[in-house]
Design an enzyme around this catalytic site. Structure first.
Site, short mmCIF file in Angstrom:
data_model
loop_
_atom_site.label_atom_id
_atom_site.label_comp_id
_atom_site.label_asym_id
_atom_site.label_seq_id
_atom_site.Cartn_x
_atom_site.Cartn_y
_atom_site.Cartn_z
N LYS A 286 -4.52 -6.77 -5.53
CA LYS A 286 -4.15 -7.56 -4.15
C LYS A 286 -4.56 -8.80 -4.39
CE LYS A 286 -6.68 -3.47 -1.16
NZ LYS A 286 -5.46 -3.65 -0.81
N ARG A 360 -6.89 7.80 -0.19
CA ARG A 360 -5.87 8.99 -0.46
C ARG A 360 -6.55 10.05 -1.10
NH1 ARG A 360 -0.42 6.62 0.49
NH2 ARG A 360 -1.37 5.10 1.43
#
Length: 503
Positions: A286, A360
């Protein structure tokens, strides 16, 4: 803070009686366009027209959220009387009531009163009753007094001196109001736990810390806790979960916490919370700006632990199971790389195109694990996608489900608590975006409909039970000057469970 309820006769005599109440602060609601009605009218008479003169001067107008504190007025026994504007009587919605209650809480706390007699629940809120107003008031007061100071080197003195709040309600509403006050405290306690976990830094709130928190809850509320370590997780063939944990020196933990309040044969509600205690993005790193906020990536886990704490305190006659896959997502020599293919517990293979779509990957194995409980429903909660923030901002959580009935229950619970959600599609057509040339499914589907394709990915692992997904990326925490965890969606989830118990 101690909360209790008291029967209040709303007749003229009863209203005059409150003017003689022994309290440091009497809290009174007044409406716009008619500020001198009900209790305010009785107080005006006891003060020989003081309030009428203030209305004439424009000092008391009843506008929503306005407050006026009067001290030691002749003819009134309370040391202080706080008048709170409720806006127009025909427009007193849940949102308006909560806004007025928050304004009242700020004013009372600033007054240094030790106790308060709170009459706001007497106002008629659209589509709600006094019990709802009592519970909302308890949660608002607790929220106003919440402070996170655990990491300060020196203990900060608390500015909160308010110790006792008594809610005045009609006699026929007293029983329900007592239950509501108790439920409000339980929900507030669950929210406080959720906030504390979210606000702790990632070097403290590790996967092991979350596991220890579950053990503490189990001891306090006589729950059943089962904590699985790396070897047990590997034995279960949770290859997708482990692919995220591989880059971190912190061992992953798979947390199962059971509350058994219902009959043994009752199918449980399973709450699955994303527990990424810090998310760097892994190899798909990130940007550095605001990366500190990635300590909040475990707020799904925090909210399901907070919810099960609230449920246990309330003693709901339900069976509820919290499941938390907990890990860090770090770059490192052993970290999963973009393009790697991993095998989930379900046997489905996943091409990891972006290691920052890690939530996920841990949830899918937890959702497969949930099958063993033969659940009545499974709800997963996760700070899953930035796309959900773009779609819904910071007002609504994203709700996804193929079950209209389950979705409607969750939406109704959100509306009842003000912890709202908005339903988004989870249709088969979106599965096309998740196709992979090298595995059964890719873990991302590109920029279009990012929150939808994330939900569609999870849906592939939930075919054996009713399932809903809450994307709380936009609602779990606030940035900026008010930076901190919000405690959402504990109110929504708890109300959903209260409603399930009542079915």
């Amino acid at each position: 803070m101690d909360f209790s309820t008291k029967a209040f006769d709303s007749t003229k005599a009863g209203q005059a009686g409150l003017a003689n109440a022994k309290t440091e602060c009497l809290v009174v609601g007044v409406f716009e366009q008619q500020p001198l009605a009900g209790l305010a009218k009785a107080l005006d008479a006891a003060s020989k027209g003081l309030l009428a003169r203030m209305v004439k001067r424009g000092e008391l107008d009843g506008k929503l959220g306005s407050t006026l504190m009067l001290h030691e007025v002749a003819g009134w026994s309370p040391a202080r009387v706080l008048f709170v504007g409720l806006g127009r009587e025909d427009k007193l919605s849940q949102k308006a009531f909560n806004e007025a209650t928050r304004a009242a809480a700020r004013a009372v706390l600033a007054s240094r009163a030790v106790d308060a007699l709170w009459t706001l629940p007497q106002a008629t809120v659209t589509a709600q009753n006094a019990a709802w107003a009592v519970r909302a008031s308890v949660i608002a007061l607790r929220d106003a007094t919440y402070r996170f100071t655990q990491m300060k080197s020196k203990a900060e003195p608390s500015n909160t001196v308010l110790r006792k709040v008594v809610f005045a309600v009609a006699p026929d509403e007293l029983k329900a109001a007592r239950v509501a006050a108790r439920h409000g405290e339980a929900i507030a306690n669950g929210m406080a736990l959720t906030k504390d976990l979210g606000n702790l830094p990632g070097n403290v709130c590790t996967p092991t810390y979350l596991a220890d928190t579950a053990r503490k809850l189990a001891r306090e509320f006589k729950l059943k806790a089962e904590i699985l370590g790396p070897k047990q997780i590997e034995a279960l063939k949770m290859g997708s979960f482990l692919s995220v944990a591989r880059g971190s020196v912190q061992p992953p933990q798979f947390i199962v916490l059971k509350y058994e309040g219902g009959p043994a044969r009752q199918a449980p509600i399973v709450l699955v919370g994303k527990g990424v205690t810090f998310d760097t993005g892994g190899i798909s790193l990130k940007p550095g700006e605001a990366m500190d906020e990635m300590k909040y990536d475990m707020c799904g886990a925090g909210s399901v632990l907070g919810t099960i704490r609230a449920v246990a305190e309330m003693g709901l006659k339900l069976n509820v199971i919290a499941v938390v896959p907990a890990t860090e997502n770090m770059p490192g020599g052993k970290a999963t790389k973009p393009g790697d293919v991993v095998t989930s517990m379900s046997g489905q293979t996943i091409e990891v195109l972006n290691t920052d779509a890690e939530g996920r990957l841990i949830l899918c194995d937890a959702l497969t694990y949930a099958e063993r409980f033969k659940p009545a429903a499974v709800i997963d909660v996760a700070t899953l996608t930035g796309a959900c923030i773009i779609a819904l901002g910071h007002v609504n959580s994203g709700l996804f489900s193929k079950s209209d009935a389950l979705a409607d229950e969750l939406l109704a619970a959100g509306r009842a608590t003000g912890d709202t959600a908005w339903r988004l599609p989870v249709e088969e057509e979106y599965q096309e975006q998740l196709k992979s040339n090298f595995a059964d499914v890719a873990n991302i589907g590109g920029r279009p409909a990012g929150s939808v394709t994330a939900a569609c990915f999870l849906a592939r692992f939930t075919e054996k039970y009713e399932w809903a997904h809450l994307d709380i990326a936009g609602t779990a925490w606030k940035s900026g000057a008010a930076k901190g965890a919000t405690g959402r969606p504990v109110p929504l989830l708890t109300q959903f469970l209260i409603d399930r118990e009542a079915r």
